[in-house]
Design a protein around this motif. Structure first.
Motif, PDB file in Angstrom:
ATOM      1  N   GLU A   1     -40.926  14.646   1.357  1.00  0.00           N
ATOM      2  CA  GLU A   1     -41.167  13.109   0.899  1.00  0.00           C
ATOM      3  C   GLU A   1     -42.434  12.900   0.309  1.00  0.00           C
ATOM      4  OE1 GLU A   1     -41.025  14.256   4.239  1.00  0.00           O
ATOM      5  OE2 GLU A   1     -39.349  13.525   4.760  1.00  0.00           O
TER       6      GLU A   1
ATOM      7  N   LEU B   1     -29.849  15.134  -1.676  1.00  0.00           N
ATOM      8  CA  LEU B   1     -31.271  14.794  -0.937  1.00  0.00           C
ATOM      9  C   LEU B   1     -32.243  14.579  -1.822  1.00  0.00           C
ATOM     10  CD1 LEU B   1     -30.990  14.098   2.313  1.00  0.00           C
ATOM     11  CD2 LEU B   1     -31.783  16.252   2.802  1.00  0.00           C
TER      12      LEU B   1
ATOM     13  N   ALA C   1     -33.995  10.651  -2.261  1.00  0.00           N
ATOM     14  CA  ALA C   1     -35.155  10.441  -2.142  1.00  0.00           C
ATOM     15  C   ALA C   1     -35.893   9.601  -3.169  1.00  0.00           C
ATOM     16  CB  ALA C   1     -35.926  11.737  -1.702  1.00  0.00           C
TER      17      ALA C   1
ATOM     18  N   VAL D   1     -32.808   9.450   3.881  1.00  0.00           N
ATOM     19  CA  VAL D   1     -33.665  10.581   4.001  1.00  0.00           C
ATOM     20  C   VAL D   1     -34.927  10.273   4.820  1.00  0.00           C
ATOM     21  CG1 VAL D   1     -35.405  11.470   2.224  1.00  0.00           C
ATOM     22  CG2 VAL D   1     -33.262  10.657   1.370  1.00  0.00           C
TER      23      VAL D   1
END
Ligand code: GMT
Length: 375
Positions: free
Chosen positions: A176, A288, A292, A351
């Motif tokens: 992240e 993904l 994000a 996420v």
């Protein structure tokens, strides 16, 4: 502190990214991590005194027609297990990496536990080849623990190979700190994309299973209704087919082939929609990554994709090959700002909840501890 060896294919690809990000996070959490790979993993971009890299060297011996990668890897693994007193050897791919790990365990004097993560390509491609079926089954059954990146892959492996082994599902994750939306309109400008144009993106290794023609045909329908550009990021065997189709459809001005790129998060930050219309996909890490960065996704009803995209919440699921349906969904998202914002927010939420890196790494650590506690 656990001592963990990690083996993966270090080049570009979802499994290599997951293995490397996992190793870096494990090191940040106090574990000692030893990458045993044929070259420096391309995502290994953070310095940490607890990360080591052991290169598997492949010499070209005149007597061998092909350099024996699997055996050189096993020899290196055994050397590292003994010298570093590894607790765990976590390999990504049953074939060949679990097989090399089992051989290394037999050779090494120090005892080590083997954890194998299945990413899909080894199962969906190799396990349907009878020559390798029993070998993959052996690699799975003899590992101390086995994980799969989606429920689809765990079930498919059990059905295909009838393995006598529990396969634990541990989803993939993104870092992240690296994958977040950066507002960078200058990038759009640099690529010659007008501010009002929507940006659709596809990222892959351009293998046949990624169905690039479906992506291009879907985009053809989108751009007839919405001013837009398609970014094709990546490279691979289908590049020629894709560029011929773009030319045939007269889309040269609207489809940008960007090749392999490093700063994917910056490129994703100028995108409005991601398409992944594959015919095989055990998870779809690129989805993904897009989510994000606040990019809603459209994916096929294939493999693990429906576990990543929530239909009608973070994007849409379409049937394989139905480019009209994919385009209808795309136009719906791109023409409704309220819906687009809601999907983007939901995607980010997913996420940070279901696929949060901290939860996933802790899950792996719990699994390591479970196997270490099992005699
Ligand atoms: O999809 C590829 O061709 C690359 C492959 C890999 O080994 O990196 O991807 C597999 O592993 C990724 C990480 O777990 C998954 O996100 C991909 O869905 C999976 N690919 C397939 O199942 C075809």
């Amino acid at each position: 502190m656990r001592k963990i060896g990690i083996t993966c294919y270090p080049s570009v690809g979802g499994s290599g990214i997951i293995a490397t990000e996992l190793g870096m996070l494990l090191a940040e959490r106090g574990n000692e991590v030893h990458f045993i790979t044929s070259s420096l993993p391309f995502r290994l971009n953070r310095i940490n005194p607890r990360i080591y890299f052991h290169e598997v060297e492949l010499n070209h011996y005149p007597v061998f027609q092909y350099p024996p990668y699997d055996l050189a890897l096993a020899a290196k693994m055994a050397e590292v297990i003994n010298r570093e007193k590894l607790d765990i050897l976590h390999v990504h791919y049953a074939m060949p990496h679990a097989i090399s790990a089992l051989l290394a365990k037999d050779i090494a004097e120090h005892d080590v536990k083997i954890v194998t993560t299945l990413h899909g390509t080894d199962i969906t491609v190799l396990a349907i080849d009878d020559i390798f079926k029993n070998m993959i089954k052996h690699g799975i059954e003899k590992s101390d623990a086995v994980t799969a990146v989606s429920h689809y892959l765990a079930d498919h492996t059990a059905d295909l190979l009838h393995v006598n082994k529990e396969i634990e599902v541990i989803y993939n994750f993104v870092n992240e700190k690296q994958y977040y939306r950066k507002e960078m309109p200058i990038i759009k400008e640099q690529y010659g994309i007008a501010p009002e144009e929507k940006v659709v993106v596809h990222i892959s290794n351009f293998r046949k299973v990624k169905r690039l023609p479906d992506v291009i045909q879907t985009f053809q329908l989108i751009q007839e209704n919405i001013p837009s550009k398609l970014l094709l990021i990546g490279d691979g065997p289908e590049y020629g087919t894709a560029s011929a189709l773009v030319e045939e459809l007269g889309l040269d001005e609207k489809v940008l082939f960007l090749g392999k790129q490093k700063n994917i998060n910056e490129l994703l930050s100028i995108c409005d929609l991601k398409l992944l219309l594959s015919e095989k996909e055990s998870f779809g890490l690129v989805l993904l990554e897009a989510m994000a960065c606040g990019v809603p996704c459209i994916g096929t009803n294939i493999g693990g994709i429906p576990e990543v995209i929530q239909h009608g919440e973070t994007g849409y699921i379409t049937e394989l090959g139905d480019t009209k349906q994919a385009a209808t969904y795309a136009i719906k998202i791109l023409s409704n700002q309220e819906q687009h914002q809601r999907f983007a927010a939901n995607a980010l939420e997913m996420v940070h909840t279901q696929f949060h890196s901290k939860e996933i790494v802790e899950h792996y650590e719990r699994l390591y501890d479970k196997v270490l506690d099992t005699p």
